[in-house]
Motif scaffolding. Structure first.
Motif, PDB file in Angstrom:
ATOM      1  N   UNK A   1       0.807  -1.225   0.000  1.00 51.75           N
ATOM      2  CA  UNK A   1       0.000   0.000   0.000  1.00 51.75           C
ATOM      3  C   UNK A   1       0.841   1.276   0.000  1.00 51.75           C
ATOM      4  N   UNK A   2       2.153   1.142   0.156  1.00 52.94           N
ATOM      5  CA  UNK A   2       3.036   2.281  -0.061  1.00 52.94           C
ATOM      6  C   UNK A   2       3.169   3.298   1.054  1.00 52.94           C
ATOM      7  N   UNK A   3       2.741   2.955   2.268  1.00 58.37           N
ATOM      8  CA  UNK A   3       2.914   3.880   3.381  1.00 58.37           C
ATOM      9  C   UNK A   3       4.371   3.878   3.841  1.00 58.37           C
ATOM     10  N   UNK A   4       4.802   4.953   4.488  1.00 55.90           N
ATOM     11  CA  UNK A   4       6.156   5.052   5.009  1.00 55.90           C
ATOM     12  C   UNK A   4       6.140   4.682   6.489  1.00 55.90           C
ATOM     13  N   UNK A   5       7.022   3.768   6.929  1.00 53.51           N
ATOM     14  CA  UNK A   5       7.022   3.365   8.340  1.00 53.51           C
ATOM     15  C   UNK A   5       7.704   4.395   9.231  1.00 53.51           C
ATOM     16  N   UNK A   6       7.450   4.301  10.529  1.00 52.65           N
ATOM     17  CA  UNK A   6       8.193   5.121  11.478  1.00 52.65           C
ATOM     18  C   UNK A   6       9.614   4.581  11.557  1.00 52.65           C
ATOM     19  N   UNK A   7      10.541   5.409  11.938  1.00 49.07           N
ATOM     20  CA  UNK A   7      11.947   5.018  12.001  1.00 49.07           C
ATOM     21  C   UNK A   7      12.242   4.364  13.354  1.00 49.07           C
ATOM     22  N   UNK A   8      11.625   3.194  13.576  1.00 46.15           N
ATOM     23  CA  UNK A   8      11.768   2.486  14.851  1.00 46.15           C
ATOM     24  C   UNK A   8      12.368   1.102  14.610  1.00 46.15           C
ATOM     25  N   UNK A   9      13.154   0.605  15.557  1.00 48.67           N
ATOM     26  CA  UNK A   9      13.797  -0.720  15.417  1.00 48.67           C
ATOM     27  C   UNK A   9      12.825  -1.853  15.711  1.00 48.67           C
ATOM     28  N   UNK A  10      11.916  -2.113  14.787  1.00 51.44           N
ATOM     29  CA  UNK A  10      10.906  -3.153  14.978  1.00 51.44           C
ATOM     30  C   UNK A  10      11.314  -4.432  14.262  1.00 51.44           C
ATOM     31  N   UNK A  11      10.806  -5.553  14.745  1.00 53.54           N
ATOM     32  CA  UNK A  11      11.086  -6.838  14.116  1.00 53.54           C
ATOM     33  C   UNK A  11      10.593  -6.828  12.669  1.00 53.54           C
ATOM     34  N   UNK A  12      11.373  -7.448  11.812  1.00 51.55           N
ATOM     35  CA  UNK A  12      10.970  -7.529  10.404  1.00 51.55           C
ATOM     36  C   UNK A  12      10.346  -8.874  10.081  1.00 51.55           C
ATOM     37  N   UNK A  13      10.208  -9.738  11.079  1.00 48.10           N
ATOM     38  CA  UNK A  13       9.561 -11.028  10.851  1.00 48.10           C
ATOM     39  C   UNK A  13       8.840 -11.441  12.131  1.00 48.10           C
ATOM     40  N   UNK A  14       8.188 -12.580  12.071  1.00 52.87           N
ATOM     41  CA  UNK A  14       7.454 -13.054  13.239  1.00 52.87           C
ATOM     42  C   UNK A  14       6.040 -12.504  13.285  1.00 52.87           C
ATOM     43  N   UNK A  15       5.202 -13.152  14.100  1.00 52.58           N
ATOM     44  CA  UNK A  15       3.798 -12.777  14.122  1.00 52.58           C
ATOM     45  C   UNK A  15       3.346 -12.006  15.343  1.00 52.58           C
ATOM     46  N   UNK A  16       4.264 -11.750  16.275  1.00 57.30           N
ATOM     47  CA  UNK A  16       3.820 -11.161  17.533  1.00 57.30           C
ATOM     48  C   UNK A  16       4.214  -9.706  17.718  1.00 57.30           C
ATOM     49  N   UNK A  17       5.025  -9.168  16.867  1.00 57.67           N
ATOM     50  CA  UNK A  17       5.379  -7.768  16.969  1.00 57.67           C
ATOM     51  C   UNK A  17       6.258  -7.473  18.171  1.00 57.67           C
ATOM     52  N   UNK A  18       6.526  -6.195  18.412  1.00 55.39           N
ATOM     53  CA  UNK A  18       7.327  -5.741  19.549  1.00 55.39           C
ATOM     54  C   UNK A  18       6.413  -5.076  20.562  1.00 55.39           C
ATOM     55  N   UNK A  19       6.437  -5.574  21.794  1.00 53.31           N
ATOM     56  CA  UNK A  19       5.603  -4.949  22.820  1.00 53.31           C
ATOM     57  C   UNK A  19       6.147  -3.555  23.119  1.00 53.31           C
ATOM     58  N   UNK A  20       5.262  -2.575  23.136  1.00 52.01           N
ATOM     59  CA  UNK A  20       5.673  -1.185  23.325  1.00 52.01           C
ATOM     60  C   UNK A  20       4.877  -0.527  24.444  1.00 52.01           C
ATOM     61  N   UNK A  21       5.382   0.605  24.918  1.00 51.59           N
ATOM     62  CA  UNK A  21       4.674   1.385  25.923  1.00 51.59           C
ATOM     63  C   UNK A  21       4.186   2.694  25.306  1.00 51.59           C
ATOM     64  N   UNK A  22       3.542   3.504  26.120  1.00 45.62           N
ATOM     65  CA  UNK A  22       2.965   4.745  25.612  1.00 45.62           C
ATOM     66  C   UNK A  22       4.052   5.726  25.135  1.00 45.62           C
TER      67      UNK A  22
END
Length: 338
Positions: A241-262
């Protein structure tokens, strides 16, 4: 200041997208996922598309299975496949028990016999049906379930979409859809539906490219919030869909994502945020996702200030991801934050 929702006037109605599916015509690229052959590939063979004889399906577990044309009694243990067959007008004899509400386009399936769950199929009930074809996939698409199903019938295919390269996943979805359609001689309808899907994606991609800014995708499960980036299970947001991601060190694989806080939201300050309420999607009782995110820090982001925080359709994004109507629903969701 409460979490601000995207304005509903910007929403592209899914019903309109469904209507478009009946008017468009087109095709999609091939990939290395499930394919069909009747002397040649289903995506290129007119003979296979007519379903006048057996169709040989190479399934997601690497097996070549000869499937009789137009099987009548079909058991489906994957929601993506169930949505695809429903869109193609193929009757389904049995399904797993739904964990939440089915979308309007699948309302007729509410009266279909249930045979266990995605994780625990009721093999005895399936055997009693004496099905002509059993289709597993996704959560049920594994060696253990396949072994048990082949004890019931040799006519079992795994139609999971498995493609490690995120840039090829959409193409793999198209190939899987064409494979299913060819079994019932519905290749023409499949081309029409895929053209509608590709148009919906292309329209949003153009707007997303012009809109600029960054986009975050989060999943809320109970009180936990997980963030996803390109290459993840929700990577289509950026890859297709061509959106630009935030510049954050997030996992590039896996199904559970990175747990984050506010604080994460404020640190990376997204222009827009898409929210999947997992608890609601799977029928669990929990605090609504937007209420979980309703905090002073999240509300300081550009996304909140500009009313660009919006929930997405959980069924399409989480339970039945690999089918044209779910991509159209995804396009509808993404259009709300543009």
């Amino acid at each position: 200041m409460p979490v601000a929702l995207a304005r509903p006037t910007r929403t592209v109605a899914l019903t309109a997208a469904l209507a478009l599916g009946l008017a468009a015509c087109g095709s999609s690229d091939s990939s290395n996922s499930s394919s069909t052959s009747n002397g040649s590939s289903a995506s290129t063979s007119g003979a296979a598309a007519q379903a006048t004889g057996p169709v040989t399906v190479k399934d997601a577990q690497g097996r070549s299975v000869k499937v009789a044309a137009n099987p009548g009694k079909v058991v489906v243990l994957d929601w993506s496949v169930a949505r695809s067959l429903t869109q193609l007008g193929v009757p389904i004899a049995a399904l797993p028990k739904a964990s939440g509400e089915l979308p309007a386009d699948m309302a007729a399936l509410k009266s279909v016999k249930t045979v266990g769950t995605l994780f625990e199929p009721d093999y005895e009930a399936i055997a009693e049906l004496e099905p002509d074809l059993i289709i597993i996939g996704g959560r049920s698409g594994n060696a253990k379930v396949l072994k048990e199903m082949t004890k019931i019938s040799p006519n079992v295919i795994d139609m999971s979409v498995r493609e490690d390269d995120a840039t090829k996943h959409l193409s793999a979805v198209s190939d899987q859809y064409k494979t299913l359609a060819s079994i019932w001689g519905k290749s023409s309808q499949a081309d029409t539906h895929l053209a509608s899907m590709n148009k919906a994606i292309g329209d949003v991609r153009t707007k997303a490219t012009n809109a600029g800014g960054t986009t975050m995708f989060v999943q809320v499960s109970g009180s936990k919030v997980g963030a996803y980036g390109p290459g993840s299970r929700f990577g289509t947001v950026w890859t297709d869909f061509g959106f630009k991601p935030v510049n954050a060190p997030l996992k590039s694989d896996g199904g559970h994502g990175d747990e984050i806080n506010q604080e994460f939201f404020l640190k990376y300050n997204p222009s827009r945020v898409l929210v999947l309420d997992r608890s609601r999607t799977i029928g669990e009782s929990a605090k609504p996702a937007l209420d979980v995110l309703n905090s002073g820090l999240v509300n300081k982001t550009d996304a909140a200030k500009n009313k660009k925080i919006s929930t997405v359709d959980g069924f399409s994004w989480y339970l039945a991801t690999d089918t044209p109507l779910s991509y159209i629903a995804a396009a509808n969701d993404l259009a709300k934050v543009l």
